[in-house]
Design a protein around this motif. Structure first.
Motif, PDB file in Angstrom:
ATOM      1  N   PRO A 133       0.528  13.602  39.468  1.00  0.00           N
ATOM      2  CA  PRO A 133       1.260  13.039  40.612  1.00  0.00           C
ATOM      3  C   PRO A 133       0.687  13.555  41.931  1.00  0.00           C
ATOM      4  O   PRO A 133       0.300  14.720  42.047  1.00  0.00           O
ATOM      5  CB  PRO A 133       2.693  13.533  40.398  1.00  0.00           C
ATOM      6  CG  PRO A 133       2.791  13.813  38.934  1.00  0.00           C
ATOM      7  CD  PRO A 133       1.431  14.298  38.528  1.00  0.00           C
ATOM      8  N   GLU A 134       0.621  12.658  42.897  1.00  0.00           N
ATOM      9  CA  GLU A 134       0.065  13.043  44.193  1.00  0.00           C
ATOM     10  C   GLU A 134       0.887  14.168  44.819  1.00  0.00           C
ATOM     11  O   GLU A 134       2.111  14.093  44.877  1.00  0.00           O
ATOM     12  CB  GLU A 134       0.042  11.831  45.124  1.00  0.00           C
ATOM     13  CG  GLU A 134      -0.675  12.097  46.439  1.00  0.00           C
ATOM     14  CD  GLU A 134      -0.845  10.835  47.260  1.00  0.00           C
ATOM     15  OE1 GLU A 134      -1.418  10.934  48.356  1.00  0.00           O
ATOM     16  OE2 GLU A 134      -0.405   9.760  46.791  1.00  0.00           O
ATOM     17  N   ARG A 135       0.199  15.203  45.236  1.00  0.00           N
ATOM     18  CA  ARG A 135       0.787  16.395  45.852  1.00  0.00           C
ATOM     19  C   ARG A 135       1.800  17.071  44.931  1.00  0.00           C
ATOM     20  O   ARG A 135       2.653  17.825  45.378  1.00  0.00           O
ATOM     21  CB  ARG A 135       1.442  16.047  47.199  1.00  0.00           C
ATOM     22  CG  ARG A 135       0.440  15.632  48.254  1.00  0.00           C
ATOM     23  CD  ARG A 135       1.063  15.338  49.597  1.00  0.00           C
ATOM     24  NE  ARG A 135       1.954  14.183  49.529  1.00  0.00           N
ATOM     25  CZ  ARG A 135       3.223  14.202  49.911  1.00  0.00           C
ATOM     26  NH1 ARG A 135       3.774  15.305  50.371  1.00  0.00           N
ATOM     27  NH2 ARG A 135       3.967  13.114  49.828  1.00  0.00           N
ATOM     28  N   GLY A 136       1.685  16.787  43.625  1.00  0.00           N
ATOM     29  CA  GLY A 136       2.579  17.420  42.669  1.00  0.00           C
ATOM     30  C   GLY A 136       1.982  18.708  42.124  1.00  0.00           C
ATOM     31  O   GLY A 136       0.786  18.974  42.271  1.00  0.00           O
ATOM     32  N   SER A 137       2.804  19.503  41.493  1.00  0.00           N
ATOM     33  CA  SER A 137       2.346  20.741  40.876  1.00  0.00           C
ATOM     34  C   SER A 137       2.436  20.591  39.369  1.00  0.00           C
ATOM     35  O   SER A 137       3.375  19.977  38.854  1.00  0.00           O
ATOM     36  CB  SER A 137       3.197  21.932  41.341  1.00  0.00           C
ATOM     37  OG  SER A 137       4.556  21.729  41.004  1.00  0.00           O
ATOM     38  N   ILE A 138       1.420  21.125  38.672  1.00  0.00           N
ATOM     39  CA  ILE A 138       1.416  20.985  37.216  1.00  0.00           C
ATOM     40  C   ILE A 138       1.470  22.362  36.563  1.00  0.00           C
ATOM     41  O   ILE A 138       1.115  23.380  37.166  1.00  0.00           O
ATOM     42  CB  ILE A 138       0.180  20.215  36.720  1.00  0.00           C
ATOM     43  CG1 ILE A 138      -1.106  21.031  36.916  1.00  0.00           C
ATOM     44  CG2 ILE A 138       0.059  18.880  37.422  1.00  0.00           C
ATOM     45  CD1 ILE A 138      -2.312  20.376  36.267  1.00  0.00           C
ATOM     46  N   THR A 139       1.916  22.344  35.319  1.00  0.00           N
ATOM     47  CA  THR A 139       2.041  23.575  34.545  1.00  0.00           C
ATOM     48  C   THR A 139       1.479  23.336  33.150  1.00  0.00           C
ATOM     49  O   THR A 139       1.778  22.309  32.528  1.00  0.00           O
ATOM     50  CB  THR A 139       3.518  24.018  34.428  1.00  0.00           C
ATOM     51  OG1 THR A 139       4.062  24.170  35.735  1.00  0.00           O
ATOM     52  CG2 THR A 139       3.622  25.336  33.673  1.00  0.00           C
ATOM     53  N   PHE A 140       0.662  24.274  32.671  1.00  0.00           N
ATOM     54  CA  PHE A 140       0.125  24.198  31.317  1.00  0.00           C
ATOM     55  C   PHE A 140       0.995  25.024  30.377  1.00  0.00           C
ATOM     56  O   PHE A 140       1.431  26.126  30.723  1.00  0.00           O
ATOM     57  CB  PHE A 140      -1.301  24.744  31.251  1.00  0.00           C
ATOM     58  CG  PHE A 140      -2.320  23.925  32.001  1.00  0.00           C
ATOM     59  CD1 PHE A 140      -2.649  22.651  31.573  1.00  0.00           C
ATOM     60  CD2 PHE A 140      -2.956  24.443  33.117  1.00  0.00           C
ATOM     61  CE1 PHE A 140      -3.589  21.892  32.254  1.00  0.00           C
ATOM     62  CE2 PHE A 140      -3.903  23.707  33.806  1.00  0.00           C
ATOM     63  CZ  PHE A 140      -4.214  22.422  33.379  1.00  0.00           C
ATOM     64  N   ALA A 141       1.215  24.509  29.183  1.00  0.00           N
ATOM     65  CA  ALA A 141       1.824  25.288  28.105  1.00  0.00           C
ATOM     66  C   ALA A 141       0.697  25.788  27.205  1.00  0.00           C
ATOM     67  O   ALA A 141      -0.427  25.283  27.242  1.00  0.00           O
ATOM     68  CB  ALA A 141       2.804  24.438  27.312  1.00  0.00           C
ATOM     69  N   THR A 142       0.989  26.773  26.391  1.00  0.00           N
ATOM     70  CA  THR A 142      -0.058  27.369  25.557  1.00  0.00           C
ATOM     71  C   THR A 142      -0.627  26.396  24.529  1.00  0.00           C
ATOM     72  O   THR A 142      -1.745  26.582  24.050  1.00  0.00           O
ATOM     73  CB  THR A 142       0.470  28.612  24.828  1.00  0.00           C
ATOM     74  OG1 THR A 142       1.612  28.256  24.042  1.00  0.00           O
ATOM     75  CG2 THR A 142       0.845  29.705  25.828  1.00  0.00           C
ATOM     76  N   ASP A 143       0.124  25.351  24.182  1.00  0.00           N
ATOM     77  CA  ASP A 143      -0.389  24.376  23.215  1.00  0.00           C
ATOM     78  C   ASP A 143      -1.115  23.217  23.890  1.00  0.00           C
ATOM     79  O   ASP A 143      -1.506  22.254  23.232  1.00  0.00           O
ATOM     80  CB  ASP A 143       0.740  23.839  22.338  1.00  0.00           C
ATOM     81  CG  ASP A 143       1.803  23.087  23.144  1.00  0.00           C
ATOM     82  OD1 ASP A 143       1.720  23.079  24.398  1.00  0.00           O
ATOM     83  OD2 ASP A 143       2.716  22.516  22.521  1.00  0.00           O
ATOM     84  N   GLY A 144      -1.294  23.305  25.223  1.00  0.00           N
ATOM     85  CA  GLY A 144      -2.009  22.265  25.955  1.00  0.00           C
ATOM     86  C   GLY A 144      -1.127  21.202  26.577  1.00  0.00           C
ATOM     87  O   GLY A 144      -1.623  20.301  27.257  1.00  0.00           O
ATOM     88  N   GLN A 145       0.182  21.284  26.381  1.00  0.00           N
ATOM     89  CA  GLN A 145       1.091  20.337  27.021  1.00  0.00           C
ATOM     90  C   GLN A 145       1.043  20.548  28.537  1.00  0.00           C
ATOM     91  O   GLN A 145       1.047  21.672  29.023  1.00  0.00           O
ATOM     92  CB  GLN A 145       2.515  20.526  26.511  1.00  0.00           C
ATOM     93  CG  GLN A 145       2.729  20.184  25.049  1.00  0.00           C
ATOM     94  CD  GLN A 145       2.914  18.691  24.822  1.00  0.00           C
ATOM     95  OE1 GLN A 145       2.937  17.911  25.776  1.00  0.00           O
ATOM     96  NE2 GLN A 145       3.031  18.293  23.564  1.00  0.00           N
ATOM     97  N   ILE A 146       1.035  19.423  29.277  1.00  0.00           N
ATOM     98  CA  ILE A 146       0.979  19.490  30.741  1.00  0.00           C
ATOM     99  C   ILE A 146       2.243  18.864  31.308  1.00  0.00           C
ATOM    100  O   ILE A 146       2.560  17.701  31.017  1.00  0.00           O
ATOM    101  CB  ILE A 146      -0.247  18.730  31.295  1.00  0.00           C
ATOM    102  CG1 ILE A 146      -1.522  19.208  30.612  1.00  0.00           C
ATOM    103  CG2 ILE A 146      -0.352  18.915  32.801  1.00  0.00           C
ATOM    104  CD1 ILE A 146      -2.744  18.396  30.999  1.00  0.00           C
ATOM    105  N   SER A 147       2.963  19.620  32.083  1.00  0.00           N
ATOM    106  CA  SER A 147       4.161  19.099  32.750  1.00  0.00           C
ATOM    107  C   SER A 147       3.921  19.118  34.252  1.00  0.00           C
ATOM    108  O   SER A 147       3.124  19.894  34.767  1.00  0.00           O
ATOM    109  CB  SER A 147       5.395  19.944  32.400  1.00  0.00           C
ATOM    110  OG  SER A 147       5.150  21.317  32.671  1.00  0.00           O
ATOM    111  N   ALA A 148       4.598  18.230  34.956  1.00  0.00           N
ATOM    112  CA  ALA A 148       4.368  18.091  36.397  1.00  0.00           C
ATOM    113  C   ALA A 148       5.685  17.912  37.136  1.00  0.00           C
ATOM    114  O   ALA A 148       6.665  17.381  36.602  1.00  0.00           O
ATOM    115  CB  ALA A 148       3.455  16.906  36.669  1.00  0.00           C
ATOM    116  N   LEU A 149       5.645  18.373  38.377  1.00  0.00           N
ATOM    117  CA  LEU A 149       6.799  18.225  39.269  1.00  0.00           C
ATOM    118  C   LEU A 149       6.273  17.661  40.567  1.00  0.00           C
ATOM    119  O   LEU A 149       5.403  18.258  41.220  1.00  0.00           O
ATOM    120  CB  LEU A 149       7.483  19.569  39.502  1.00  0.00           C
ATOM    121  CG  LEU A 149       8.800  19.550  40.275  1.00  0.00           C
ATOM    122  CD1 LEU A 149       9.877  18.817  39.467  1.00  0.00           C
ATOM    123  CD2 LEU A 149       9.251  20.967  40.587  1.00  0.00           C
TER     124      LEU A 149
END
Length: 249
Positions: A133-149
């Motif tokens: 997402p534009e200007r969003g922040s992402i987070t990696f999980a140890t299994d490779g899952q990517i979540s974004a806000l």
């Protein structure tokens, strides 16, 4: 002409090939995720002609390889950094197809896609690029899952973007390309491996040992000088033999 010239020049050529690999390793001591390149040569007895003793040995290059030991893990705290914890690879898309890297120093390009530092798209489990997402922040999980806000979104609205494609093909199936990336021999894509884990906020440094590489470079230089000295001595001996024959005639 004395055949020792061919034997010595062959040895010198193999040394130069190994020196080139060592120099490349030295140049990539600070390259994230770099795998040390190995260049090996071995001795091969020269088959003598009738009446000659088997006293000479030639050299041939062996199949080149790579050192796959893990490099040092360095914590950066950057949200877009990730390192493979143990065995495994990140999958990236290149103009020539899918390739693999240990470099997890990611970025977001102008198309809001997750890419490597050289601009290659990072692949998800479904084989496509990962959009952020534009200007969003992402987070990696140890299994490779990517979540974004997204920018300004409520933390409860965090969304799952994709999952990194993490692979772990057999090492003897991997071939190093001129671009420093690895590919599966034959060109096929490796299957995703859900046992591979990553360390978010870390990067993996090169696994080249600078001190060992420097020692190998100095050793190779001395061996090359010895080969050149053999060639020089052979040339001197030939000139002396020719002068003796000329005087005798």
């Amino acid at each position: 002409m004395d055949r020792i010239l061919y034997t010595a020049s062959n040895g010198a050529a193999r040394i130069l090939e190994q020196q080139s690999a060592i120099a490349n390793n030295m140049a990539n001591v600070s390259t994230t995720g770099f795998r040390e390149q190995l260049a090996i040569y071995r001795s091969v007895p020269v088959v003598p002609h009738a009446g000659e003793l088997p006293t000479r040995v030639s050299t041939v290059a062996s199949t080149p390889g790579s050192q796959f030991g893990q490099g040092a893990m360095v914590e950066t705290g950057h949200a877009l950094d990730a390192a493979i914890a143990g065995d495994g690879w990140f999958a990236v898309q290149t103009p020539d197809g899918e390739a693999y890297t240990r470099a997890g120093e990611f970025a977001v390009n102008q198309n809001n896609q997750l890419v490597t530092q050289t601009g290659l798209p990072i692949l998800s489990n479904d084989g496509g690029p990962i959009e952020v997402p534009e200007r969003g922040s992402i987070t990696f999980a140890t299994d490779g899952q990517i979540s974004a806000l997204g920018a300004g979104d409520n933390p409860r609205d965090i969304q799952l973007l994709a999952q990194l494609k993490l692979v772990n093909p057999a090492r003897d199936q991997l071939v190093r390309g001129d671009d420093g990336l690895f590919r599966v021999a034959g060109g096929q894509a490796a299957q995703a491996d859900d046992t591979v884990r990553i360390a978010p906020g870390f990067i993996e440094k090169s696994n080249v040992n600078p001190a060992a590489a420097m020692v190998a470079m100095i050793s190779n230089s001395r061996q090359f000088e010895l080969q050149m000295q053999v060639i020089k001595n052979a040339s001197t001996n030939e000139e002396r033999a020719n002068s003796i024959l000329s005087a005798a005639g």
